[in-house]
Each structure stands twice: as C-alpha cells, then as structure tokens.
Design a protein around this motif. Structure first.
Motif, mmCIF file in Angstrom:
data_model
loop_
_atom_site.group_PDB
_atom_site.id
_atom_site.type_symbol
_atom_site.label_atom_id
_atom_site.label_comp_id
_atom_site.label_asym_id
_atom_site.label_seq_id
_atom_site.Cartn_x
_atom_site.Cartn_y
_atom_site.Cartn_z
ATOM 1 N N ASP A 146 0.836 -1.202 0.000
ATOM 2 C CA ASP A 146 0.000 0.000 0.000
ATOM 3 C C ASP A 146 0.874 1.257 0.000
ATOM 4 O O ASP A 146 0.631 2.198 -0.773
ATOM 5 C CB ASP A 146 -0.912 -0.025 1.229
ATOM 6 N N CYS A 190 4.006 1.465 -1.033
ATOM 7 C CA CYS A 190 4.738 1.526 -2.303
ATOM 8 C C CYS A 190 3.927 2.242 -3.374
ATOM 9 O O CYS A 190 4.450 3.127 -4.076
ATOM 10 C CB CYS A 190 5.063 0.121 -2.794
ATOM 11 N N LEU A 191 2.661 1.873 -3.506
ATOM 12 C CA LEU A 191 1.851 2.437 -4.574
ATOM 13 C C LEU A 191 1.619 3.928 -4.359
ATOM 14 O O LEU A 191 1.669 4.718 -5.310
ATOM 15 C CB LEU A 191 0.514 1.688 -4.670
ATOM 16 N N ARG A 205 3.533 7.222 -6.739
ATOM 17 C CA ARG A 205 2.819 8.348 -7.344
ATOM 18 C C ARG A 205 3.270 9.676 -6.744
ATOM 19 O O ARG A 205 3.317 10.698 -7.437
ATOM 20 C CB ARG A 205 1.320 8.127 -7.203
ATOM 21 N N ILE A 236 1.728 4.544 -12.625
ATOM 22 C CA ILE A 236 1.591 3.091 -12.599
ATOM 23 C C ILE A 236 0.763 2.714 -13.824
ATOM 24 O O ILE A 236 -0.391 3.137 -13.952
ATOM 25 C CB ILE A 236 0.913 2.599 -11.303
ATOM 26 N N LEU A 281 3.428 -3.156 -12.540
ATOM 27 C CA LEU A 281 3.324 -4.135 -11.461
ATOM 28 C C LEU A 281 3.043 -5.517 -12.048
ATOM 29 O O LEU A 281 2.105 -5.676 -12.839
ATOM 30 C CB LEU A 281 2.199 -3.763 -10.498
ATOM 31 N N LEU A 332 -4.745 -2.932 -4.773
ATOM 32 C CA LEU A 332 -4.604 -2.526 -6.171
ATOM 33 C C LEU A 332 -5.854 -1.783 -6.640
ATOM 34 O O LEU A 332 -5.764 -0.779 -7.355
ATOM 35 C CB LEU A 332 -4.340 -3.751 -7.041
ATOM 36 N N HIS A 348 -6.011 1.787 -5.139
ATOM 37 C CA HIS A 348 -5.089 2.709 -5.811
ATOM 38 C C HIS A 348 -5.368 2.814 -7.315
ATOM 39 O O HIS A 348 -4.672 3.568 -8.000
ATOM 40 C CB HIS A 348 -3.648 2.256 -5.595
ATOM 41 N N ALA A 351 -4.609 0.736 -9.578
ATOM 42 C CA ALA A 351 -3.297 0.418 -10.135
ATOM 43 C C ALA A 351 -3.395 -0.790 -11.061
ATOM 44 O O ALA A 351 -3.694 -1.903 -10.607
ATOM 45 C CB ALA A 351 -2.307 0.121 -9.006
#
Length: 347
Positions: free
Chosen positions: A62, A64-65, A69, A75, A97, A114, A117, A119
């Motif tokens: 969580d 990392c994402l 940004r 992403i 990813l 995911l 986000h 993502a």
C-alpha cells in the motif's frame, strides 16, 4: 539474514542517504521499471523463511503504490509501458506491477489494495498450479526443513543427512538442497522432490491447492479491468533445462489452456525463475515465435527504448521481501540505478 542480504541492505541505506535514487531518476535515460512480486501476506516471516524474499506485507505494498505516485511516477499496464517506450519523448516515468504464480493471497490481500489505488497490474499464471497439480518445490523444501530436526535426501554418493536442529543449520540445509535441485535436469529434480516429500510426509498436491488460486478464483482476476493475465508455462519448469521442443510446448500449452479456461489468449509471458540459468536467447526467440508481445525475466534493470528490439527479454526489479523499509521504495523505483546493478552482477 544472510551476509549477502546484509550487504545489500547496507548498500540500499547508502544509496538512500546519498540521494542517488533521485539523481538516477533525473539523469538516467531509463523510462520506467517493471516490478516483480509474488506473495502478499499480513504475517511477518518466521526466523527461518528463506522464501521471504518472495513476500511483502499489505501495508508495504500500500505504501509503495502511494509513494510511487508521490514521486511523480505513473503506474501503467504493460501495453501502456511499451507504447511509452516507443514514444519519441521521454515523458513521465512509469512503473509496471507484475505478480507471478497466481498465489491465493493475491486475491485476498493484494487485489483490494490494487483496486483502492486504481493500479493496473499483470498476473502470470502457471496452469498446472491452478489445476492443483503443480509443485511449488522451493516452498515445499522450506516447509519440510522448518518442521524437522534432521533431514535426509538422495545425494551423489547415496543418502545425505543434515542436521536441521537450529535456524542456522536449517538455512544451510535449504541452500544445499535448493541448489542441488536447481542444478539438476527437471526429471531428476522432480524425482528427488517426490522422494524427499514422501520421506517426510509432505503432501505436494495439498500444498498446491492451498497456496494457489483455482480457475474459479482466477476468473475474478480475468474479469478485473485493472488486470492483464499473462502466461507462465504449464509446470513452472526452468525452460533452459528443457529441449527446445519441450520448452516450446510448455510455453504454447500454457497460453492455450488459459484461452480455454478464461476465454482470452495471453499476449504477455514470464519465464519461471527468469535468471540467466533459466532462460536466454533461445527462450526469447521462442516467445517471439509464439506471438507473445512481451516476456519478462528477473534480470534487474530499467526499461529503455532499445528494449523494443527484443521485447521478449525485458528486465524486472524485485520488490524483495527482505527489504520492506519505506525509504527503500525510492531505490526500487530507480530503473537506471538497477541497470547499473545488473551490469555489475553480470560482469
């Protein structure tokens, strides 16, 4: 932690403290990075967990994402990444990813993050694993050694016995058995694994069914707009160990099975293990011949326009579970930095 990983951690600390990741992002011609992930588990690994490199905790994913940004990095999907590589201008940096092996924890712990986000990601599927008949041999030997005070397995000169009564000795035994299997032809490795598991009462098929999604669960990913399904062979064999026809069949059949099961033919591929011992120019050519748009290795490095010439040999950067400190995300996201690391490792 081994001396190797202690040294890598010291290197990460030095890189972060000197601001090198930011400098590489500014000056490098790298356009982006493909991240490799496997498992997402809430529990911290046990003291003896040689496969902890393959798992990160949900909170770390969580972070990392969000951090990616915050750094001004997009992403994007693999298709978007390749389109950006083809653009004449560098544009905004990006991260892709990817998740290998279709672990069930991806459904329970990764997918909600995911989605939150928004993502996009790629999930690479070894089809025998999803059938419940695959062999996650690296995890099996960890599990057996973790529960034993001593182990025995077939060696070159007969049975080899190893004391596994302490964490240090368990690590030594794992390394010994792991690399013995890595160096064997696949039929010999399969036989050794079967004998080792049977001798210690370990059910390989049950392990596979417990750890890996079935086709019903996998269809939830296939229906997810953020997800791209990729192929990852049938049996997760190291393709470089196989004859050319057998390697080709592993790659082709995995795509055909996914098409039958999910109604779509995967255009992206991941080589099992993915390092120089596992795949090379022959496999890169096979992936292209079979019509895959991209194929990813585990060789470290960033993405550059020259990767468009051989898009079936793309590098990736592993989000390594042994390095789940938030400040290291800046290091992981530096494609140019990992390109230099890859050159040093290959020299």
């Amino acid at each position: 932690m081994s001396l190797k990983y202690a040294a890598i951690r010291a290197g990460f600390e030095a890189l972060w403290l000197t601001g090198m990741p930011r400098l590489f992002r500014m000056l490098s011609r790298s356009r982006g990075v493909i991240f490799t992930l496997h498992r997402v588990l809430p529990e911290p690994p046990a003291d003896f967990s040689p496969n902890a490199i393959l798992q990160v905790q949900p909170d770390f994913l969580d972070y990392c994402l969000g951090r990616i940004r915050d750094l001004g990095i997009d992403i994007v999907s693999l298709d978007e990444a390749m389109a950006r590589l083809a653009a004449p201008e560098k544009g905004r940096p990006f991260v892709v990813l990817t998740f290998d092996d279709a672990y069930r924890d991806n459904l329970h712990h990764a997918l909600p993050i995911l989605r939150r986000h928004e993502a996009p990601f790629t999930l690479y599927v070894p089809t025998a694993f999803v059938d419940g008949t695959g062999q996650l041999w690296w995890q099996a030997i960890e599990d057996v050694i973790a529960g034993q005070e001593a182990i025995a397995f077939a060696g070159d000169g007969g049975a080899e016995h190893m004391d596994t009564s302490t964490t240090a000795r368990k690590r030594e035994a794992f390394e010994r058995l792991y690399w013995r299997m890595r160096k064997q032809p696949e039929p010999e490795r399969l036989a050794l694994l079967a004998d080792f598991a049977a001798a210690h009462g370990y059910d390989l098929e049950r392990q596979c069914r417990e750890l890996i999604m079935d086709w019903r669960e996998l269809r939830l990913f296939a229906d997810e707009p953020l997800c791209t399904i990729g192929a990852h062979t049938v049996h997760h064999y190291e393709l470089a160990k196989l004859a050319a026809d057998a390697a080709r069949e592993e790659m082709l059949r995995s795509a055909e099975i996914i098409e039958v099961q999910l109604g779509m033919r995967p255009r992206h591929f991941s080589y099992p293990l993915g390092g120089p011992l596992s795949c090379g120019p022959r496999e890169f050519a096979l992936a292209a011949e079979l019509g895959f748009d991209t194929a990813v290795t585990t060789r470290p490095g960033g993405l550059y326009p020259h990767h468009l010439r051989i898009p079936t040999a793309l590098p990736r950067v592993s989000l390594n579970g042994n390095f789940q400190r938030r400040r290291y995300v800046d290091v992981f996201a530096s494609g140019g930095l990992f390109t230099q690391i890859g050159r040093v490792m290959g020299s």
